[in-house]
Design a protein around this motif. Sequence first.
Motif, short mmCIF file in Angstrom:
data_model
loop_
_atom_site.label_atom_id
_atom_site.label_comp_id
_atom_site.label_asym_id
_atom_site.label_seq_id
_atom_site.Cartn_x
_atom_site.Cartn_y
_atom_site.Cartn_z
N THR A 59 26.57 -3.98 23.11
CA THR A 59 26.18 -3.64 21.74
C THR A 59 27.44 -3.15 21.05
O THR A 59 28.21 -2.38 21.67
N LEU A 60 27.67 -3.57 19.83
CA LEU A 60 28.81 -3.00 19.11
C LEU A 60 28.43 -2.78 17.66
O LEU A 60 27.51 -3.39 17.14
N GLY A 61 29.16 -1.88 17.04
CA GLY A 61 28.91 -1.59 15.63
C GLY A 61 30.17 -1.01 15.01
O GLY A 61 30.95 -0.34 15.69
N VAL A 62 30.36 -1.29 13.72
CA VAL A 62 31.53 -0.78 12.99
C VAL A 62 31.03 -0.02 11.77
O VAL A 62 30.05 -0.45 11.11
N HIS A 63 31.67 1.10 11.47
CA HIS A 63 31.24 1.89 10.31
C HIS A 63 31.20 1.01 9.06
O HIS A 63 32.14 0.23 8.83
N ARG A 113 34.50 -2.18 7.57
CA ARG A 113 34.29 -3.57 8.02
C ARG A 113 35.30 -4.55 7.43
O ARG A 113 36.01 -4.24 6.49
N ARG A 114 35.34 -5.71 8.03
CA ARG A 114 36.21 -6.83 7.64
C ARG A 114 37.70 -6.43 7.72
O ARG A 114 38.51 -6.89 6.96
N ARG A 115 38.00 -5.53 8.68
CA ARG A 115 39.40 -5.16 8.91
C ARG A 115 39.80 -5.40 10.36
O ARG A 115 40.75 -4.81 10.86
N VAL A 172 38.12 -4.55 13.18
CA VAL A 172 37.67 -3.62 14.22
C VAL A 172 36.63 -4.30 15.13
O VAL A 172 36.72 -4.24 16.36
N GLY A 173 35.66 -4.97 14.51
CA GLY A 173 34.62 -5.65 15.30
C GLY A 173 35.24 -6.70 16.21
O GLY A 173 34.88 -6.80 17.40
N SER A 174 36.20 -7.46 15.69
CA SER A 174 36.86 -8.50 16.50
C SER A 174 37.55 -7.89 17.71
O SER A 174 37.48 -8.42 18.82
N ALA A 175 38.23 -6.76 17.49
CA ALA A 175 38.97 -6.13 18.59
C ALA A 175 37.99 -5.60 19.65
O ALA A 175 38.24 -5.73 20.86
C1 LIG Z 1 29.13 -7.14 13.20
C2 LIG Z 1 30.18 -6.07 12.92
C3 LIG Z 1 30.42 -5.30 14.21
C4 LIG Z 1 31.49 -6.75 12.47
O1 LIG Z 1 32.52 -5.76 12.38
P1 LIG Z 1 33.82 -6.00 11.48
O2 LIG Z 1 34.80 -4.93 11.87
O3 LIG Z 1 33.47 -6.08 10.05
O4 LIG Z 1 34.34 -7.41 11.99
P2 LIG Z 1 35.77 -8.09 11.73
O5 LIG Z 1 36.47 -7.43 10.59
O6 LIG Z 1 36.52 -8.10 12.99
O7 LIG Z 1 35.32 -9.57 11.32
C5 LIG Z 1 36.03 -10.67 11.81
C6 LIG Z 1 35.41 -11.95 11.32
O8 LIG Z 1 34.04 -12.04 11.70
C7 LIG Z 1 33.31 -12.72 10.66
N1 LIG Z 1 32.36 -11.79 10.05
C8 LIG Z 1 32.31 -10.44 10.14
N2 LIG Z 1 31.26 -9.97 9.43
C9 LIG Z 1 30.67 -11.02 8.85
C10 LIG Z 1 29.58 -11.16 7.97
N3 LIG Z 1 28.86 -10.11 7.55
N4 LIG Z 1 29.23 -12.41 7.58
C11 LIG Z 1 29.92 -13.48 7.99
N5 LIG Z 1 31.01 -13.40 8.82
C12 LIG Z 1 31.37 -12.19 9.24
C13 LIG Z 1 34.35 -13.18 9.65
O9 LIG Z 1 34.85 -14.42 10.05
C14 LIG Z 1 35.39 -12.10 9.82
O10 LIG Z 1 36.68 -12.51 9.39
P3 LIG Z 1 37.09 -12.33 7.82
O11 LIG Z 1 36.80 -10.90 7.47
O12 LIG Z 1 38.53 -12.66 7.81
O13 LIG Z 1 36.22 -13.27 7.06
C15 LIG Z 1 29.68 -5.11 11.80
O14 LIG Z 1 29.25 -5.89 10.69
C16 LIG Z 1 28.53 -4.24 12.22
O15 LIG Z 1 28.76 -3.15 12.75
N6 LIG Z 1 27.26 -4.67 12.00
C17 LIG Z 1 26.08 -3.87 12.42
C18 LIG Z 1 25.89 -3.81 13.93
C19 LIG Z 1 25.65 -5.16 14.52
O16 LIG Z 1 24.92 -5.97 13.98
N7 LIG Z 1 26.30 -5.42 15.67
C20 LIG Z 1 26.33 -6.74 16.29
C21 LIG Z 1 25.39 -6.94 17.39
S1 LIG Z 1 25.48 -5.84 18.73
#
Ligand SMILES: CC(C)(COP(=O)(O)OP(=O)(O)OC[C@H]1O[C@@H](n2cnc3c(N)ncnc32)[C@H](O)[C@@H]1OP(=O)(O)O)[C@@H](O)C(=O)NCCC(=O)NCCS
Length: 341
Positions: free
Chosen positions: A87-91, A95-97, A99-102
């Motif tokens: 399970t993962l989540g980002v504040h 987002r879109r920086r 963190v989720g990818s890492a």
């Molecule tokens: C899913 C989540 C962890 C992504 O975190 P993040 O730090 O925003 O992710 P990143 O910045 O690394 O995103 C990398 C790429 O993923 C894709 N992406 C991320 N969020 C997206 C969205 N909402 N819609 C479409 N693509 C998305 C994009 O390709 C993005 O690259 P870009 O920003 O250059 O377009 C965050 O939205 C979150 O915490 N959501 C709620 C919890 C959840 O649903 N967790 C997942 C299941 S456990």
Amino acid sequence: MTHFDIVPVAPSDHALTEAWLDLQEAVDGHDFAGLRPRGPVWPLMRLVVGGGDTRREHWAAVCDGKVLGHLDLNFSDQDNTHLLGFTLGVHPAERRRGVGSALLRHAEERAAEDGRSTLHCWTAVPHESSPLVRGDGGSFLVSKGYKGSLDAAIRKVDLDQVDESALDRLLDEAWERAEGFELVPFEGAPPEELLDGMAYLHSRMYTDMPLGEWDLQEADIDRGRLLDWSRQRRRRGELHLQVAVRHKESGEVAGFTEIVVEAGEERHCSQGDTIVDPRFRGHRLGTVLKVANQRRVREWRPKMRYVWTGNAVSNEYMISINEAVGYRLAGQERVFQKTIA
Ligand SMILES: CC(C)(COP(=O)(O)OP(=O)(O)OC[C@H]1O[C@@H](n2cnc3c(N)ncnc32)[C@H](O)[C@@H]1OP(=O)(O)O)[C@@H](O)C(=O)NCCC(=O)NCCS
């Protein structure tokens, strides 16, 4: 791209632990509003109470003492050793920086280091029955090559709204078909004479429920694992209400159902597994079990309001029983899965 480190969450680091809990509540409120709220005790208990058959790791993405994201990993060690659950989540403000990818990269690295080939994750997805649920998680996972493998409907019953006289009628009808069976209610570890039968039915949960494309494989649950699960629940402060149904003549356990009230929860609790052995199906035992255990919730916790459940959308029998005892659609969740080797 923000600079941050991915560090393990140690419970003795109180500042980190508190920030990690706050982050999870922020994600829950932002992305999953209207679904079952999770207070801080639930993640806290999983942080400090481990189990014999599952290793857990908890990681935080940290920048200047601020927690930007969390990653929780589940390594099942006695079955499904090819899988890594996460399970993962980002504040919401971070987002879109990247963190989720890492964090996801970190999960995939840990899977490879541990010899696991498949990562999987359950998350709620947008649905007309849950207008406040966002879809960021699913979109993110799909963009990373994960595939939706199983859709499950989320339902909840509002115990204040249940028509108890309708349930009485349902029970009367059901018992006409369930002659020769008896209910055995208990809390916590099963009584000795039910242990092996309960363990067998817990194993069947891995093969009998509809799994879609989800690569969950069979598991051999024995009495030792069952007792270990009970010990863990006790340490986490959970109330584990179960009802088994026994075939009177043979003494065999024909089925069971369970509801878990987690520590600190006053209004929301969860339905766990429900199963009837295929040899004993067709006797309305599922209905008898569910009504009996639902009523026990209010006996043990008179102010408890909602019980939540999830069923594969294709699981028509279970869903029709749930609807009959008062559950209503409240959202949808999906298993996302990716094979890395
Ligand atoms: C899913 C989540 C962890 C992504 O975190 P993040 O730090 O925003 O992710 P990143 O910045 O690394 O995103 C990398 C790429 O993923 C894709 N992406 C991320 N969020 C997206 C969205 N909402 N819609 C479409 N693509 C998305 C994009 O390709 C993005 O690259 P870009 O920003 O250059 O377009 C965050 O939205 C979150 O915490 N959501 C709620 C919890 C959840 O649903 N967790 C997942 C299941 S456990």
